[in-house]
Design a protein around this motif. Structure first.
Motif, PDB file in Angstrom:
ATOM      1  N   VAL A  65      -6.244   8.644   0.308  1.00 54.11           N
ATOM      2  CA  VAL A  65      -6.695   8.162   1.582  1.00 54.11           C
ATOM      3  C   VAL A  65      -5.144   7.504   2.161  1.00 54.11           C
ATOM      4  CG1 VAL A  65      -7.974   6.224   2.779  1.00 54.11           C
ATOM      5  CG2 VAL A  65      -9.082   7.595   0.841  1.00 54.11           C
ATOM      6  N   PRO A  66      -4.811   8.321   3.466  1.00 55.49           N
ATOM      7  CA  PRO A  66      -3.606   7.710   3.778  1.00 55.49           C
ATOM      8  C   PRO A  66      -3.552   6.275   4.665  1.00 55.49           C
ATOM      9  CG  PRO A  66      -4.573   9.411   5.293  1.00 55.49           C
ATOM     10  CD  PRO A  66      -5.342   9.234   4.066  1.00 55.49           C
ATOM     11  N   SER A  67      -2.546   5.710   4.526  1.00 56.27           N
ATOM     12  CA  SER A  67      -2.537   4.158   5.389  1.00 56.27           C
ATOM     13  C   SER A  67      -2.985   4.342   6.555  1.00 56.27           C
ATOM     14  CB  SER A  67      -1.174   3.788   5.027  1.00 56.27           C
ATOM     15  OG  SER A  67      -0.029   4.579   5.615  1.00 56.27           O
ATOM     16  N   SER A  68      -2.971   5.394   7.324  1.00 57.12           N
ATOM     17  CA  SER A  68      -3.329   5.548   8.557  1.00 57.12           C
ATOM     18  C   SER A  68      -4.981   5.493   8.698  1.00 57.12           C
ATOM     19  CB  SER A  68      -2.969   6.621   9.355  1.00 57.12           C
ATOM     20  OG  SER A  68      -3.465   8.108   8.664  1.00 57.12           O
ATOM     21  N   ALA A  69      -5.581   5.745   7.577  1.00 50.32           N
ATOM     22  CA  ALA A  69      -7.012   5.479   7.586  1.00 50.32           C
ATOM     23  C   ALA A  69      -7.579   3.869   7.500  1.00 50.32           C
ATOM     24  CB  ALA A  69      -7.686   6.065   6.523  1.00 50.32           C
ATOM     25  N   ARG A  70      -7.060   3.193   8.628  1.00 50.80           N
ATOM     26  CA  ARG A  70      -7.324   1.875   8.765  1.00 50.80           C
ATOM     27  C   ARG A  70      -8.870   1.280   8.454  1.00 50.80           C
ATOM     28  NH1 ARG A  70      -2.983   0.098  13.549  1.00 50.80           N
ATOM     29  NH2 ARG A  70      -1.200   0.950  12.526  1.00 50.80           N
ATOM     30  N   ASP A  71      -9.923   2.093   9.224  1.00 47.86           N
ATOM     31  CA  ASP A  71     -11.342   1.700   8.986  1.00 47.86           C
ATOM     32  C   ASP A  71     -11.794   1.773   7.770  1.00 47.86           C
ATOM     33  OD1 ASP A  71     -11.381   1.286  11.929  1.00 47.86           O
ATOM     34  OD2 ASP A  71     -12.054   3.358  12.128  1.00 47.86           O
ATOM     35  N   LEU A  72     -11.402   2.823   6.917  1.00 50.79           N
ATOM     36  CA  LEU A  72     -11.835   2.861   5.663  1.00 50.79           C
ATOM     37  C   LEU A  72     -11.018   1.939   4.752  1.00 50.79           C
ATOM     38  CD1 LEU A  72     -13.767   4.581   3.532  1.00 50.79           C
ATOM     39  CD2 LEU A  72     -11.910   6.039   3.415  1.00 50.79           C
ATOM     40  N   ILE A  73      -9.746   1.589   4.834  1.00 50.11           N
ATOM     41  CA  ILE A  73      -9.273   0.720   3.856  1.00 50.11           C
ATOM     42  C   ILE A  73      -9.524  -0.691   4.511  1.00 50.11           C
ATOM     43  CG2 ILE A  73      -6.985  -0.318   3.510  1.00 50.11           C
ATOM     44  CD1 ILE A  73      -5.781   2.327   4.346  1.00 50.11           C
ATOM     45  N   GLY A  74     -10.037  -0.962   5.583  1.00 50.03           N
ATOM     46  CA  GLY A  74     -10.471  -2.191   5.994  1.00 50.03           C
ATOM     47  C   GLY A  74     -11.943  -2.360   5.198  1.00 50.03           C
ATOM     48  N   PHE A  75     -12.761  -1.150   5.314  1.00 47.80           N
ATOM     49  CA  PHE A  75     -13.962  -1.290   4.571  1.00 47.80           C
ATOM     50  C   PHE A  75     -13.825  -1.648   2.991  1.00 47.80           C
ATOM     51  CE2 PHE A  75     -17.256   0.829   2.111  1.00 47.80           C
ATOM     52  CZ  PHE A  75     -18.303   0.129   2.518  1.00 47.80           C
ATOM     53  N   LEU A  76     -12.737  -1.058   2.464  1.00 52.67           N
ATOM     54  CA  LEU A  76     -12.538  -1.365   1.015  1.00 52.67           C
ATOM     55  C   LEU A  76     -12.104  -2.933   0.874  1.00 52.67           C
ATOM     56  CD1 LEU A  76     -12.199  -0.483  -1.960  1.00 52.67           C
ATOM     57  CD2 LEU A  76      -9.737   0.302  -1.420  1.00 52.67           C
ATOM     58  N   ARG A  77     -11.349  -3.272   1.793  1.00 51.02           N
ATOM     59  CA  ARG A  77     -10.814  -4.929   1.703  1.00 51.02           C
ATOM     60  C   ARG A  77     -12.088  -5.769   1.739  1.00 51.02           C
ATOM     61  NH1 ARG A  77      -7.472  -4.186   5.445  1.00 51.02           N
ATOM     62  NH2 ARG A  77      -5.590  -4.059   4.012  1.00 51.02           N
TER      63      ARG A  77
ATOM     64  N   TYR B 293     -16.650  -8.666  -3.125  1.00 50.32           N
ATOM     65  CA  TYR B 293     -17.652  -8.878  -4.206  1.00 50.32           C
ATOM     66  C   TYR B 293     -17.507  -8.089  -5.295  1.00 50.32           C
ATOM     67  CZ  TYR B 293     -20.055 -11.175  -0.090  1.00 50.32           C
ATOM     68  OH  TYR B 293     -20.504 -11.872   1.143  1.00 50.32           O
ATOM     69  N   PHE B 294     -16.585  -7.324  -5.318  1.00 50.97           N
ATOM     70  CA  PHE B 294     -16.459  -6.622  -6.339  1.00 50.97           C
ATOM     71  C   PHE B 294     -15.774  -7.299  -7.653  1.00 50.97           C
ATOM     72  CE2 PHE B 294     -13.886  -3.738  -9.200  1.00 50.97           C
ATOM     73  CZ  PHE B 294     -14.288  -2.640  -9.318  1.00 50.97           C
ATOM     74  N   PRO B 295     -16.584  -6.878  -8.929  1.00 49.72           N
ATOM     75  CA  PRO B 295     -17.573  -6.058  -9.019  1.00 49.72           C
ATOM     76  C   PRO B 295     -18.995  -6.562  -8.767  1.00 49.72           C
ATOM     77  CG  PRO B 295     -16.927  -6.915 -11.244  1.00 49.72           C
ATOM     78  CD  PRO B 295     -16.223  -7.454  -9.926  1.00 49.72           C
TER      79      PRO B 295
ATOM     80  N   GLU C  55       3.287  -3.349   2.208  1.00 47.07           N
ATOM     81  CA  GLU C  55       2.382  -4.454   2.375  1.00 47.07           C
ATOM     82  C   GLU C  55       0.949  -3.904   1.741  1.00 47.07           C
ATOM     83  OE1 GLU C  55      -0.274  -7.374   5.226  1.00 47.07           O
ATOM     84  OE2 GLU C  55       1.303  -6.108   5.979  1.00 47.07           O
ATOM     85  N   LEU C  56       0.591  -2.782   2.224  1.00 48.36           N
ATOM     86  CA  LEU C  56      -0.581  -2.173   1.589  1.00 48.36           C
ATOM     87  C   LEU C  56      -0.441  -1.701   0.040  1.00 48.36           C
ATOM     88  CD1 LEU C  56      -3.704  -1.222   1.822  1.00 48.36           C
ATOM     89  CD2 LEU C  56      -2.629   1.070   2.747  1.00 48.36           C
ATOM     90  N   ALA C  57       0.644  -1.077  -0.381  1.00 46.67           N
ATOM     91  CA  ALA C  57       0.865  -0.878  -1.678  1.00 46.67           C
ATOM     92  C   ALA C  57       0.697  -2.166  -2.590  1.00 46.67           C
ATOM     93  CB  ALA C  57       2.326  -0.313  -1.770  1.00 46.67           C
ATOM     94  N   ALA C  58       1.447  -3.340  -2.031  1.00 44.38           N
ATOM     95  CA  ALA C  58       1.285  -4.478  -3.069  1.00 44.38           C
ATOM     96  C   ALA C  58      -0.331  -4.924  -3.178  1.00 44.38           C
ATOM     97  CB  ALA C  58       1.833  -5.467  -2.432  1.00 44.38           C
ATOM     98  N   GLU C  59      -0.900  -4.790  -1.971  1.00 45.98           N
ATOM     99  CA  GLU C  59      -2.191  -5.206  -2.095  1.00 45.98           C
ATOM    100  C   GLU C  59      -3.179  -4.364  -2.857  1.00 45.98           C
ATOM    101  OE1 GLU C  59      -5.575  -6.711   1.167  1.00 45.98           O
ATOM    102  OE2 GLU C  59      -4.258  -5.217   1.756  1.00 45.98           O
ATOM    103  N   SER C  60      -2.946  -2.734  -2.842  1.00 40.77           N
ATOM    104  CA  SER C  60      -3.815  -1.897  -3.381  1.00 40.77           C
ATOM    105  C   SER C  60      -3.455  -1.949  -5.064  1.00 40.77           C
ATOM    106  CB  SER C  60      -3.644  -0.554  -2.965  1.00 40.77           C
ATOM    107  OG  SER C  60      -2.103  -0.155  -3.178  1.00 40.77           O
ATOM    108  N   GLN C  61      -2.288  -2.400  -5.491  1.00 39.79           N
ATOM    109  CA  GLN C  61      -1.864  -2.543  -6.824  1.00 39.79           C
ATOM    110  C   GLN C  61      -2.942  -3.584  -7.517  1.00 39.79           C
ATOM    111  OE1 GLN C  61      -0.302  -1.164  -9.233  1.00 39.79           O
ATOM    112  NE2 GLN C  61       0.321   0.554  -7.956  1.00 39.79           N
ATOM    113  N   GLY C  62      -3.000  -4.567  -6.779  1.00 43.03           N
ATOM    114  CA  GLY C  62      -3.997  -5.674  -7.165  1.00 43.03           C
ATOM    115  C   GLY C  62      -5.377  -5.264  -7.220  1.00 43.03           C
TER     116      GLY C  62
END
Length: 494
Positions: free
Chosen positions: A182-194, A199-201, A239-246
């Protein structure tokens, strides 16, 4: 008529309101969702119908005869899907379809392949449009329903079903709209994941209804898959790379826990083992009873998430995930579909790692050679335990042994000698108190007997005790086919 059908679904979920621009008096339309106008039951019904249609429409992209399809790189040229190597054996065996057949170098028909590429490109474009139109409704439904995870009443109404269905629809869309990440330009989907990661898990402390627990597990596995895809495409944004690693580390912990394993969290490996990262990864996992509640379908999805996470994780987490799969392969029930799938998964990982095609080497598994070697040496004992109770698993184990002996350098000479000694009980052994005890070889079907003998033949030299065991086993059964008799004569030549 797919575009018309999808527009009908959009009309059920959207309302258009006329607005007047203050500066120029122009009339324009804004699109709003019908979330507030629909009851939970109505939304659930519409979303279920939409999901069923989307799944059927996207079948050319999502359906595969190989349940481990995700372990191969998916090549793309522009927006079209190019031909992929669906079976690495085609690189080695001349009877397999040539991977360059679609080039038409020798007059092959290419019209069907061209039409298939056009169809796939069209499906991807429609999926991206569907995502843009459906996402506002799905997000609002999620935000209204997800609050149930902050209470102790999970499963008390349709909120859990709505959340699960939102993830099902989005998974169908992201699998068809995006290929490897999922490219970093897909902001809606990344925002949904955030928002999901808040609540995860999901339902981490829930214990109760088995159906609710399975729904929660399926939802969490989908989130792990999305985390992995976002992490693989996050390189463009620091910024997204650091967040996604967590997020990836949290998803890794969940995948291991879903398999009944728990990272110890300590790196107390002694100094003598510091040069063996694979063994360190194994030691960091606390052995546990395998999760017996994983249905084969869920386990397949879990392996998909595990593989994607391993591709984008740090080296230590990658080793931890693959070591976890090895642990699960050893501990899951003998007579189960998951046992077969896990053997095939690990075999495919070895196959890809030792491939002669560099583009297929998605992971560096060199630090895990010791773990893989130990697992391979345990396969003859597994086949003896299985006997004729799980022939698909026995066939998968035989294929793994042949692959390792024929096309890799995973085992040194000492390990090969150990492997050959462990193959003897499959044929027969002399027990002082019982005489000659025959192994499961005589009960195998012809194809499996040939596969086992091919394993023996792939080794450099057949030791005398193994050769004698093979001869005695075959001689004791008068119904042995001529093919096996000939193969035995070729195999036991020292």
């Amino acid at each position: 008529h797919s575009a018309t059908i999808m527009r009908n679904f959009f009309s059920l979920l959207e309302t258009k309101t006329a607005t007047k621009a203050a500066d120029a008096g122009r009339q324009s339309e804004s699109v709003n969702t019908r979330t507030s106008l629909l009851t939970q039951g109505s939304r659930l019904s519409i979303m279920q119908s939409c999901y069923k249609y989307m799944s059927a429409h996207a079948r050319p992209l999502l359906e595969s005869d190989d349940d481990l399809w995700f372990m191969y790189a998916d090549r793309t040229i522009g927006n079209t899907k190019a031909q992929t190597v669906s079976d690495i054996d085609s690189c080695f065996y001349p009877d397999s379809p040539a991977p360059f057949a679609n080039l038409g170098l020798f007059g092959e028909a290419t019209a069907a392949a061209s039409a298939a590429v056009d169809t796939i490109a069209s499906l991807r474009a429609q999926s991206k449009e569907s995502f843009e139109r459906l996402f506002p409704f799905l997000q609002e439904t999620w935000m209204e329903s997800v609050t149930i995870f902050g209470t102790n009443n999970i499963g008390s109404d349709k909120s859990l079903e709505l959340c699960a269905l939102v993830l099902q629809i989005l998974q169908t869309l992201w699998r068809t709209a995006y290929v490897e990440n999922v490219p970093s330009s897909a902001r809606d989907l990344i925002g949904f994941l955030r928002r999901c990661m808040v609540y995860f898990p999901f339902g981490r402390q829930y214990v109760g209804d088995a159906q609710v627990e399975e729904t929660l597990l399926a939802m969490n596995i989908k989130v792990c898959e999305l985390v992995a895809l976002v992490n693989l495409g996050a390189a463009e944004s620091e910024e997204l790379a650091a967040e996604s690693q967590g997020w990836t580390q949290r998803a890794t912990r969940f995948v291991l826990q879903a398999m009944g394993l728990k990272p110890s969290g300590s790196s107390s490996a002694n100094k003598a083992e510091q040069g063996k990262p694979g063994q360190q990864a194994s030691q960091r996992l606390q052995a546990s009873v395998a999760n017996a509640h994983l249905r084969p379908e869920l386990f397949e999805h879990l392996l998909l998430a595990l593989w994607r996470l391993a591709q984008g994780s740090r080296h230590k987490d990658t080793e931890l995930l693959i070591a976890g799969a090895v642990h699960y392969a050893r501990s899951c029930a003998l007579v189960s579909t998951s046992k077969t799938l896990c053997i095939r998964f690990l075999t495919r990982a070895i196959e890809i790692h030792w491939s002669r095609n560099p583009s297929l080497r998605l992971l560096d598994l060199a630090p895990l050679h010791s773990i893989f070697g130990e697992w391979v040496l345990s396969l003859p004992k597994l086949m003896w335990q299985l006997r004729d109770r799980n022939q698909p698993a026995s066939a998968a184990a035989a294929y793994a042994l042949r692959l390792v002996c024929q096309r890799t350098h995973l085992l040194d000479d000492s390990a090969v000698a150990t492997l050959q000694a462990s193959l003897v009980p499959l044929f027969c052994v002399a027990v002082p108190s019982k005489g000659v005890v025959y192994g499961p070889f005589r009960t195998y079907p012809l194809s499996l007997q040939k596969a086992v003998l091919e394993v023996v033949g792939c080794c450099s030299q057949c030791p005398s005790n193994l050769a004698q065991a093979i001869r005695d086993c075959v001689a004791s059964d008068s119904s042995v086919p001529d093919q096996i008799q000939v193969l035995v004569q070729e195999t036991v030549i020292c």
